[in-house]
Design an enzyme around this catalytic site. Structure first.
Site, PDB file in Angstrom:
ATOM      1  N   CYS A 131       0.865  -1.185   0.000  1.00 42.39           N
ATOM      2  CA  CYS A 131       0.000   0.000   0.000  1.00 42.39           C
ATOM      3  C   CYS A 131       0.897   1.230   0.000  1.00 42.39           C
ATOM      4  O   CYS A 131       2.056   1.140  -0.394  1.00 42.39           O
ATOM      5  CB  CYS A 131      -0.987  -0.025   1.170  1.00 42.39           C
ATOM      6  SG  CYS A 131      -0.272   0.222   2.807  1.00 42.39           S
ATOM      7  N   GLY A 144       1.638   3.789   2.821  1.00 40.37           N
ATOM      8  CA  GLY A 144       2.495   4.029   3.976  1.00 40.37           C
ATOM      9  C   GLY A 144       2.804   2.812   4.811  1.00 40.37           C
ATOM     10  O   GLY A 144       3.577   2.899   5.759  1.00 40.37           O
ATOM     11  N   ASN A 145       2.175   1.680   4.508  1.00 37.93           N
ATOM     12  CA  ASN A 145       2.363   0.435   5.254  1.00 37.93           C
ATOM     13  C   ASN A 145       1.956   0.599   6.712  1.00 37.93           C
ATOM     14  O   ASN A 145       2.557   0.039   7.618  1.00 37.93           O
ATOM     15  CB  ASN A 145       3.802  -0.079   5.123  1.00 37.93           C
ATOM     16  CG  ASN A 145       3.995  -1.496   5.627  1.00 37.93           C
ATOM     17  OD1 ASN A 145       4.952  -1.760   6.330  1.00 37.93           O
ATOM     18  ND2 ASN A 145       3.096  -2.399   5.293  1.00 37.93           N
ATOM     19  N   THR A 146       0.884   1.392   6.922  1.00 36.48           N
ATOM     20  CA  THR A 146       0.349   1.550   8.274  1.00 36.48           C
ATOM     21  C   THR A 146      -1.127   1.154   8.365  1.00 36.48           C
ATOM     22  O   THR A 146      -1.658   1.053   9.470  1.00 36.48           O
ATOM     23  CB  THR A 146       0.493   3.007   8.773  1.00 36.48           C
ATOM     24  OG1 THR A 146      -0.230   3.875   7.900  1.00 36.48           O
ATOM     25  CG2 THR A 146       1.950   3.417   8.860  1.00 36.48           C
ATOM     26  N   CYS A 147      -1.779   0.932   7.230  1.00 31.38           N
ATOM     27  CA  CYS A 147      -3.215   0.597   7.228  1.00 31.38           C
ATOM     28  C   CYS A 147      -3.513  -0.644   6.392  1.00 31.38           C
ATOM     29  O   CYS A 147      -3.639  -1.744   6.913  1.00 31.38           O
ATOM     30  CB  CYS A 147      -4.053   1.768   6.708  1.00 31.38           C
ATOM     31  SG  CYS A 147      -3.859   3.319   7.584  1.00 31.38           S
ATOM     32  N   ARG A 148      -3.616  -0.452   5.080  1.00 30.82           N
ATOM     33  CA  ARG A 148      -4.141  -1.500   4.208  1.00 30.82           C
ATOM     34  C   ARG A 148      -3.246  -2.725   4.080  1.00 30.82           C
ATOM     35  O   ARG A 148      -3.716  -3.861   4.239  1.00 30.82           O
ATOM     36  CB  ARG A 148      -4.428  -0.921   2.813  1.00 30.82           C
ATOM     37  CG  ARG A 148      -5.537   0.106   2.822  1.00 30.82           C
ATOM     38  CD  ARG A 148      -5.631   0.857   1.529  1.00 30.82           C
ATOM     39  NE  ARG A 148      -4.450   1.717   1.389  1.00 30.82           N
ATOM     40  CZ  ARG A 148      -4.146   2.394   0.293  1.00 30.82           C
ATOM     41  NH1 ARG A 148      -4.914   2.319  -0.777  1.00 30.82           N
ATOM     42  NH2 ARG A 148      -3.070   3.164   0.259  1.00 30.82           N
ATOM     43  N   ASP A 203      -7.648   4.206   0.580  1.00 30.79           N
ATOM     44  CA  ASP A 203      -6.888   4.381   1.814  1.00 30.79           C
ATOM     45  C   ASP A 203      -7.770   5.015   2.888  1.00 30.79           C
ATOM     46  O   ASP A 203      -8.285   6.114   2.696  1.00 30.79           O
ATOM     47  CB  ASP A 203      -5.677   5.277   1.533  1.00 30.79           C
ATOM     48  CG  ASP A 203      -4.677   5.300   2.662  1.00 30.79           C
ATOM     49  OD1 ASP A 203      -4.956   4.750   3.749  1.00 30.79           O
ATOM     50  OD2 ASP A 203      -3.589   5.871   2.454  1.00 30.79           O
TER      51      ASP A 203
END
Length: 154
Positions: free
Chosen positions: A10, A12-16, A125
Site C-alpha cells: 500500500c 504508507g504500510n500503516t493501514c491496508r 486508503d
C-alpha cells in the site's frame, strides 16, 4: 527457503497492507491447522510494505479493527517497498493500480507476479478517517485476500 512468499503493498504500510498481511496469515494458519507463528515452519512468508513506508507503527484504527478479528498488529513497524522484496515474492498484491506500477518500476521482471488485490478496483486508503472507514476497508481487503489465496494456494 520459503515455499510461498506473499507481499502486500500500500502507500504508507500503516493501514491496508498490514491488514491484508495479517488477514492472510490468519487464513493460511487456519487452513494449515497451525498457529500464525508456525507459518514460516510450513514454508510460508507473508510480508507487507509501502511505496512511501517509513518506520512508524500501524495506525490506531488498523490495530483496533484487526484486534477485533483476533489479529495482533500492535508490534507492526512500517517498511518501504524494495526491489528485492518484489523480486523474491511469489505473488505481490497491491491496493491500487499506482502501487502496481510502483512495484513494477522497482522490479520490471515481476510483471507476471504483481497485481491489484481487487481485480477491478482500488482499495481506498482509510488513513485519517474514522473507524467505520477502516472497518469497510478491512471487509474489502478480507474479500480480496480470500479470493487471492484461493487462486494461489489451492
Amino acid at each position: 527457503m520459503a515455499a510461498l512468499r506473499l507481499l502486500f503493498v500500500c502507500s504508507g504500510n500503516t493501514c491496508r497492507s498490514p491488514m491484508a498481511a495479517g488477514l492472510a496469515r490468519k487464513i493460511l494458519a487456519r487452513r494449515l491447522g497451525c498457529d500464525i507463528d508456525a507459518l514460516e515452519r510450513h514454508g510460508i512468508v507473508v510480508e507487507s510494505a509501502g511505496t512511501g513506508g517509513g518506520h512508524g507503527p500501524a495506525s490506531e484504527h488498523t490495530v483496533a479493527v484487526m484486534a477485533a478479528r483476533g489479529i495482533d498488529l500492535s508490534g507492526h513497524v512500517s517498511s518501504s517497498l524494495r526491489a528485492e522484496a518484489v523480486q523474491q515474492a511469489d505473488h505481490v498484491f497491491a491496493m491500487t493500480r499506482a502501487q502496481v506500477e510502483a512495484a513494477l518500476a522497482l522490479a520490471p521482471g515481476a510483471a507476471d507476479r504483481v497485481c491489484r488485490l481487487l481485480e477491478n478496483e482500488d482499495v481506498t486508503d482509510p488513513f485519517g478517517a474514522g473507524r467505520e472507514s477502516y472497518e469497510a476497508c478491512a471487509l474489502k481487503i478480507e474479500q480480496g485476500v480470500e479470493s487471492c489465496l484461493r487462486e494461489v494456494c489451492t
